[in-house]
Write a protein that holds these residues in place. Structure first.
Motif, mmCIF file in Angstrom:
data_model
loop_
_atom_site.group_PDB
_atom_site.id
_atom_site.type_symbol
_atom_site.label_atom_id
_atom_site.label_comp_id
_atom_site.label_asym_id
_atom_site.label_seq_id
_atom_site.Cartn_x
_atom_site.Cartn_y
_atom_site.Cartn_z
ATOM 1 N N GLY A 94 0.399 -50.142 35.404
ATOM 2 C CA GLY A 94 0.870 -51.430 35.906
ATOM 3 C C GLY A 94 -0.234 -52.475 35.880
ATOM 4 O O GLY A 94 -1.405 -52.158 36.082
ATOM 5 N N GLN A 95 0.136 -53.716 35.620
ATOM 6 C CA GLN A 95 -0.841 -54.798 35.555
ATOM 7 C C GLN A 95 -1.311 -55.178 36.947
ATOM 8 O O GLN A 95 -0.525 -55.317 37.877
ATOM 9 C CB GLN A 95 -0.242 -56.020 34.858
ATOM 10 N N LEU A 96 -2.625 -55.361 37.077
ATOM 11 C CA LEU A 96 -3.241 -55.831 38.316
ATOM 12 C C LEU A 96 -3.768 -57.243 38.098
ATOM 13 O O LEU A 96 -4.499 -57.492 37.139
ATOM 14 C CB LEU A 96 -4.409 -54.919 38.720
ATOM 15 N N GLY A 97 -3.423 -58.168 38.952
ATOM 16 C CA GLY A 97 -3.931 -59.530 38.842
ATOM 17 C C GLY A 97 -3.422 -60.241 37.606
ATOM 18 O O GLY A 97 -2.547 -59.759 36.887
ATOM 19 N N ALA A 98 -3.995 -61.405 37.372
ATOM 20 C CA ALA A 98 -3.627 -62.219 36.214
ATOM 21 C C ALA A 98 -4.349 -61.687 34.979
ATOM 22 O O ALA A 98 -5.410 -61.069 35.084
ATOM 23 C CB ALA A 98 -3.993 -63.678 36.449
ATOM 24 N N GLN A 99 -3.799 -61.951 33.816
ATOM 25 C CA GLN A 99 -4.470 -61.530 32.588
ATOM 26 C C GLN A 99 -5.720 -62.374 32.371
ATOM 27 O O GLN A 99 -5.824 -63.496 32.846
ATOM 28 C CB GLN A 99 -3.520 -61.625 31.403
ATOM 29 N N VAL A 100 -6.670 -61.804 31.646
ATOM 30 C CA VAL A 100 -7.902 -62.509 31.292
ATOM 31 C C VAL A 100 -7.613 -63.276 30.008
ATOM 32 O O VAL A 100 -7.233 -62.681 29.000
ATOM 33 C CB VAL A 100 -9.066 -61.521 31.072
ATOM 34 N N ILE A 101 -7.752 -64.600 30.072
ATOM 35 C CA ILE A 101 -7.511 -65.431 28.892
ATOM 36 C C ILE A 101 -8.819 -66.084 28.454
ATOM 37 O O ILE A 101 -9.790 -66.124 29.216
ATOM 38 C CB ILE A 101 -6.415 -66.490 29.151
ATOM 39 N N ASP B 37 -4.154 -69.538 14.078
ATOM 40 C CA ASP B 37 -3.091 -70.353 14.669
ATOM 41 C C ASP B 37 -1.835 -69.517 14.889
ATOM 42 O O ASP B 37 -1.413 -68.765 14.003
ATOM 43 C CB ASP B 37 -2.753 -71.549 13.762
ATOM 44 N N GLY B 38 -1.254 -69.643 16.072
ATOM 45 C CA GLY B 38 -0.015 -68.945 16.383
ATOM 46 C C GLY B 38 -0.203 -67.572 17.005
ATOM 47 O O GLY B 38 0.769 -66.928 17.383
ATOM 48 N N LEU B 39 -1.449 -67.112 17.103
ATOM 49 C CA LEU B 39 -1.732 -65.841 17.775
ATOM 50 C C LEU B 39 -2.579 -66.107 19.012
ATOM 51 O O LEU B 39 -3.473 -66.947 18.996
ATOM 52 C CB LEU B 39 -2.480 -64.867 16.853
ATOM 53 N N THR B 40 -2.290 -65.391 20.079
ATOM 54 C CA THR B 40 -3.057 -65.509 21.311
ATOM 55 C C THR B 40 -3.683 -64.160 21.630
ATOM 56 O O THR B 40 -3.131 -63.117 21.268
ATOM 57 C CB THR B 40 -2.167 -66.004 22.469
ATOM 58 N N VAL B 41 -4.834 -64.173 22.274
ATOM 59 C CA VAL B 41 -5.502 -62.942 22.677
ATOM 60 C C VAL B 41 -5.663 -62.945 24.190
ATOM 61 O O VAL B 41 -5.852 -63.997 24.810
ATOM 62 C CB VAL B 41 -6.879 -62.772 21.996
ATOM 63 N N SER B 42 -5.566 -61.763 24.787
ATOM 64 C CA SER B 42 -5.765 -61.630 26.223
ATOM 65 C C SER B 42 -6.130 -60.192 26.551
ATOM 66 O O SER B 42 -5.982 -59.290 25.722
ATOM 67 C CB SER B 42 -4.503 -62.038 26.997
#
Length: 181
Positions: free
Chosen positions: A114-121, A100-105
């Motif tokens: 640099g980031q390409l596209g949306a993150q994978v959730i 609880d309280g932690l997210t992974v991506s």
């Protein structure tokens, strides 16, 4: 009897990662066979290992899962690992255990970081964008005022759009560090 033509080659699925052999036998001449060495790789494409930063510490348990402790120094802060992208097409991220309280991506990165596209959730199958060179796996605090954490995470990134049972990734010795998203 008609010949069967298979497009896409041969697919071999192993029970556990590691080195083994497969035996290919002729159906028309039982005396013809060939043993071929193969390396079975994990379906889990993530790479991680010990990491510490922004108040969180991650260590690797004996089963290959991650143990996360500490209190993040702020919202959207935590630990991450960057590693080469070895997959094309769709991927899906799953997390059979959570804290609880932690997210992974997972973020797809170009050659300059640099980031390409949306993150994978978790739970969403997405296509790896063209130009992706590296992936960054992140564990971040989602709490506005982070609280202490002490628990285990099993996270899996795999090819396709269906999540399967968690497997230990092939790489669990990659050093990571702190990240702010």
């Amino acid at each position: 009897m008609a010949d069967e033509v298979f497009s896409g080659g041969v697919s071999v699925t192993g029970v556990e990662p590691g080195a083994t052999t497969i035996t290919i036998k002729s159906t028309t001449n039982p005396n013809i066979s060939k043993k071929v060495p193969v390396t079975v790789k994990s379906r889990n494409l993530l790479a991680y290992g010990p990491a510490s930063g922004n108040g969180l510490t991650a260590t690797v348990n004996s089963d290959g899962s991650l143990h996360v402790t500490g209190t993040a120094t702020g919202q959207w802060m935590g630990v991450s690992w960057t590693f080469p992208c070895t997959v094309q097409g769709n991927v899906i991220l799953s997390r059979p255990t959570s804290i609880d309280g932690l997210t992974v991506s997972v973020k797809c990165l170009d050659a300059d970081g640099g980031q390409l596209g949306a993150q994978v959730i978790v739970g969403n199958a997405v296509a790896i964008p063209a130009g992706t060179v590296n992936l960054r796996f992140e564990i971040l605090s989602s709490e506005a005022t982070p609280t202490a954490k002490d628990g285990d995470l099993r996270v899996q990134l795999e090819s396709g759009d269906t999540a399967h049972e968690w497997m230990k990734p092939d790489v669990t010795s990659l050093e990571g560090g702190g990240v702010m998203s």
